[in-house]
Design a protein around this motif. Structure first.
Motif, PDB file in Angstrom:
ATOM      1  N   VAL A  15       0.797  -1.122  -0.379  1.00  0.00           N
ATOM      2  CA  VAL A  15      -0.387   0.098   0.073  1.00  0.00           C
ATOM      3  C   VAL A  15       0.882   1.150  -0.203  1.00  0.00           C
ATOM      4  O   VAL A  15       0.461   2.732  -0.537  1.00  0.00           O
ATOM      5  CB  VAL A  15      -1.087  -0.129   1.637  1.00  0.00           C
ATOM      6  CG1 VAL A  15      -1.703   1.166   1.094  1.00  0.00           C
ATOM      7  CG2 VAL A  15      -2.194  -1.689   0.904  1.00  0.00           C
ATOM      8  N   SER A  16       2.065   1.106   0.273  1.00  0.00           N
ATOM      9  CA  SER A  16       3.098   2.092   0.956  1.00  0.00           C
ATOM     10  C   SER A  16       3.216   2.627  -0.572  1.00  0.00           C
ATOM     11  O   SER A  16       3.441   3.977  -1.019  1.00  0.00           O
ATOM     12  CB  SER A  16       3.884   2.352   1.422  1.00  0.00           C
ATOM     13  OG  SER A  16       4.836   1.442   0.895  1.00  0.00           O
ATOM     14  N   VAL A  17       3.821   1.788  -1.729  1.00  0.00           N
ATOM     15  CA  VAL A  17       4.234   2.268  -2.588  1.00  0.00           C
ATOM     16  C   VAL A  17       2.700   3.133  -3.573  1.00  0.00           C
ATOM     17  O   VAL A  17       2.566   3.844  -4.725  1.00  0.00           O
ATOM     18  CB  VAL A  17       4.363   1.128  -3.778  1.00  0.00           C
ATOM     19  CG1 VAL A  17       5.124   1.339  -5.305  1.00  0.00           C
ATOM     20  CG2 VAL A  17       5.151   0.209  -2.913  1.00  0.00           C
ATOM     21  N   TYR A  18       1.659   2.419  -3.871  1.00  0.00           N
ATOM     22  CA  TYR A  18       0.641   2.457  -5.050  1.00  0.00           C
ATOM     23  C   TYR A  18      -0.641   3.442  -4.205  1.00  0.00           C
ATOM     24  O   TYR A  18      -1.088   4.166  -4.895  1.00  0.00           O
ATOM     25  CB  TYR A  18       0.143   1.255  -5.040  1.00  0.00           C
ATOM     26  CG  TYR A  18       1.263   0.384  -5.995  1.00  0.00           C
ATOM     27  CD1 TYR A  18       1.217   1.001  -7.316  1.00  0.00           C
ATOM     28  CD2 TYR A  18       1.845  -1.023  -5.413  1.00  0.00           C
ATOM     29  CE1 TYR A  18       2.074   0.107  -8.315  1.00  0.00           C
ATOM     30  CE2 TYR A  18       2.303  -1.269  -6.185  1.00  0.00           C
ATOM     31  CZ  TYR A  18       3.295  -1.458  -7.355  1.00  0.00           C
ATOM     32  OH  TYR A  18       3.385  -1.012  -7.898  1.00  0.00           O
ATOM     33  N   ALA A  19      -0.592   3.932  -2.585  1.00  0.00           N
ATOM     34  CA  ALA A  19      -1.170   4.483  -1.864  1.00  0.00           C
ATOM     35  C   ALA A  19      -1.070   5.789  -1.046  1.00  0.00           C
ATOM     36  O   ALA A  19      -1.695   6.405  -1.147  1.00  0.00           O
ATOM     37  CB  ALA A  19      -2.416   3.700  -1.177  1.00  0.00           C
ATOM     38  N   GLY A  20       0.493   5.530  -1.173  1.00  0.00           N
ATOM     39  CA  GLY A  20       1.198   6.401  -0.856  1.00  0.00           C
ATOM     40  C   GLY A  20       1.627   5.612   1.276  1.00  0.00           C
ATOM     41  O   GLY A  20       0.682   4.817   1.312  1.00  0.00           O
ATOM     42  N   VAL A  21       2.519   6.855   1.578  1.00  0.00           N
ATOM     43  CA  VAL A  21       3.207   6.118   3.041  1.00  0.00           C
ATOM     44  C   VAL A  21       1.445   6.872   4.436  1.00  0.00           C
ATOM     45  O   VAL A  21       1.874   5.727   5.257  1.00  0.00           O
ATOM     46  CB  VAL A  21       3.788   7.170   3.227  1.00  0.00           C
ATOM     47  CG1 VAL A  21       4.934   7.193   5.269  1.00  0.00           C
ATOM     48  CG2 VAL A  21       5.341   6.349   2.642  1.00  0.00           C
ATOM     49  N   PRO A  22       0.990   7.749   4.262  1.00  0.00           N
ATOM     50  CA  PRO A  22      -0.451   7.751   5.207  1.00  0.00           C
ATOM     51  C   PRO A  22      -1.212   6.552   4.934  1.00  0.00           C
ATOM     52  O   PRO A  22      -1.286   6.154   6.112  1.00  0.00           O
ATOM     53  CB  PRO A  22      -0.914   9.344   4.121  1.00  0.00           C
ATOM     54  CG  PRO A  22       0.513  10.250   3.448  1.00  0.00           C
ATOM     55  CD  PRO A  22       1.110   9.091   3.402  1.00  0.00           C
ATOM     56  N   ALA A  23      -1.759   6.523   4.244  1.00  0.00           N
ATOM     57  CA  ALA A  23      -2.769   5.637   3.772  1.00  0.00           C
ATOM     58  C   ALA A  23      -2.277   4.327   4.540  1.00  0.00           C
ATOM     59  O   ALA A  23      -2.065   3.464   5.207  1.00  0.00           O
ATOM     60  CB  ALA A  23      -2.760   4.708   2.567  1.00  0.00           C
ATOM     61  N   CYS A  24      -0.625   3.687   4.708  1.00  0.00           N
ATOM     62  CA  CYS A  24       0.104   2.689   4.557  1.00  0.00           C
ATOM     63  C   CYS A  24       0.251   2.807   6.557  1.00  0.00           C
ATOM     64  O   CYS A  24      -0.179   1.672   7.105  1.00  0.00           O
ATOM     65  CB  CYS A  24       1.590   2.540   4.287  1.00  0.00           C
ATOM     66  SG  CYS A  24       2.922   1.491   4.582  1.00  0.00           S
ATOM     67  N   MET A  25       0.636   4.152   6.827  1.00  0.00           N
ATOM     68  CA  MET A  25       0.720   4.506   8.393  1.00  0.00           C
ATOM     69  C   MET A  25      -0.515   4.408   9.009  1.00  0.00           C
ATOM     70  O   MET A  25      -0.620   3.607  10.091  1.00  0.00           O
ATOM     71  CB  MET A  25       1.025   5.750   8.323  1.00  0.00           C
ATOM     72  CG  MET A  25       2.508   6.400   8.614  1.00  0.00           C
ATOM     73  SD  MET A  25       4.113   4.640   8.866  1.00  0.00           S
ATOM     74  CE  MET A  25       4.009   5.449  10.697  1.00  0.00           C
ATOM     75  N   ASN A  26      -2.136   3.852   8.226  1.00  0.00           N
ATOM     76  CA  ASN A  26      -2.774   3.473   8.927  1.00  0.00           C
ATOM     77  C   ASN A  26      -3.523   2.734   8.693  1.00  0.00           C
ATOM     78  O   ASN A  26      -3.941   1.890   9.433  1.00  0.00           O
ATOM     79  CB  ASN A  26      -4.188   4.436   8.034  1.00  0.00           C
ATOM     80  CG  ASN A  26      -4.499   6.682   8.251  1.00  0.00           C
ATOM     81  OD1 ASN A  26      -3.866   6.759   9.046  1.00  0.00           O
ATOM     82  ND2 ASN A  26      -4.639   6.646   7.493  1.00  0.00           N
ATOM     83  N   ALA A  27      -2.982   2.686   8.002  1.00  0.00           N
ATOM     84  CA  ALA A  27      -2.804   0.042   7.571  1.00  0.00           C
ATOM     85  C   ALA A  27      -2.196  -0.368   9.277  1.00  0.00           C
ATOM     86  O   ALA A  27      -2.506  -1.410   9.259  1.00  0.00           O
ATOM     87  CB  ALA A  27      -2.841  -0.002   6.338  1.00  0.00           C
ATOM     88  N   ILE A  28      -0.930   0.130   8.932  1.00  0.00           N
ATOM     89  CA  ILE A  28      -0.210  -0.312   9.955  1.00  0.00           C
ATOM     90  C   ILE A  28      -0.673  -0.358  11.261  1.00  0.00           C
ATOM     91  O   ILE A  28      -0.832  -1.539  12.268  1.00  0.00           O
ATOM     92  CB  ILE A  28       0.819   0.142  10.122  1.00  0.00           C
ATOM     93  CG1 ILE A  28       2.002  -0.237   9.344  1.00  0.00           C
ATOM     94  CG2 ILE A  28       1.886   0.213  11.899  1.00  0.00           C
ATOM     95  CD1 ILE A  28       2.909   0.897   8.853  1.00  0.00           C
ATOM     96  N   THR A  29      -1.357   0.965  11.723  1.00  0.00           N
ATOM     97  CA  THR A  29      -3.089   0.939  12.816  1.00  0.00           C
ATOM     98  C   THR A  29      -3.959  -0.111  13.154  1.00  0.00           C
ATOM     99  O   THR A  29      -3.790  -0.524  14.158  1.00  0.00           O
ATOM    100  CB  THR A  29      -3.793   2.297  13.491  1.00  0.00           C
ATOM    101  OG1 THR A  29      -1.579   3.272  13.118  1.00  0.00           O
ATOM    102  CG2 THR A  29      -3.907   2.744  14.707  1.00  0.00           C
ATOM    103  N   ALA A  30      -4.279  -0.244  12.153  1.00  0.00           N
ATOM    104  CA  ALA A  30      -5.274  -1.270  11.545  1.00  0.00           C
ATOM    105  C   ALA A  30      -4.815  -2.817  11.779  1.00  0.00           C
ATOM    106  O   ALA A  30      -5.085  -3.378  12.915  1.00  0.00           O
ATOM    107  CB  ALA A  30      -5.906  -0.879  10.406  1.00  0.00           C
TER     108      ALA A  30
END
Length: 128
Positions: free
Chosen positions: A102-117
């Motif tokens: 996700v970090s590559v294709y949707a960006g680091v902020p989306a990745c950070m949210n996904a890490i929390t989830a």
């Protein structure tokens, strides 16, 4: 009710397979909004789409996690579907790999949210 009781029953069965106990919580929430909501929303999402043949439930959950993570705007749904993915055989390592992708294709902020989830989903699974 606007649709078939069998459709709702099938949807609730799939939802229960993803996370035991979820149908009661989700249905109560939707019924409190409007009596037709559970059949309309769950019937479409779970019976009509998630329950289709052609892609197994494990793969569908991996896809769902990836799409919700990429959206970055549905944290509660993302955590639920991460737990559901784990419940149908997706490994933690696979969840981690999805989140990193996700970090590559949707960006680091989306990745950070996904890490929390993911951390919350892992903790919930560990707690039983």
């Amino acid at each position: 009710m606007t649709g078939s009781p069998d459709r709702l029953t099938r949807a609730l069965s799939i939802l229960d397979h993803l996370e035991p106990g979820a149908p009661e919580r989700v249905r109560a929430n939707l019924d409190a909004f409007h009596p037709d909501t559970a059949e309309l929303v769950l019937g479409y999402a779970f019976a009509d789409i998630l329950g289709r043949e052609g892609i197994d439930l494990r793969t569908r959950e991996m896809m769902t996690v990836a799409m919700l993570a990429a959206m970055g705007t549905a944290q509660g749904q993302l955590e639920f579907h991460m737990r559901a993915a784990l419940n149908v055989g997706v490994t933690r390592e696979e969840v981690v790999e999805i989140v990193l992708q996700v970090s590559v294709y949707a960006g680091v902020p989306a990745c950070m949210n996904a890490i929390t989830a993911a951390r919350e989903a892992f903790e919930a699974i560990d707690e039983g």
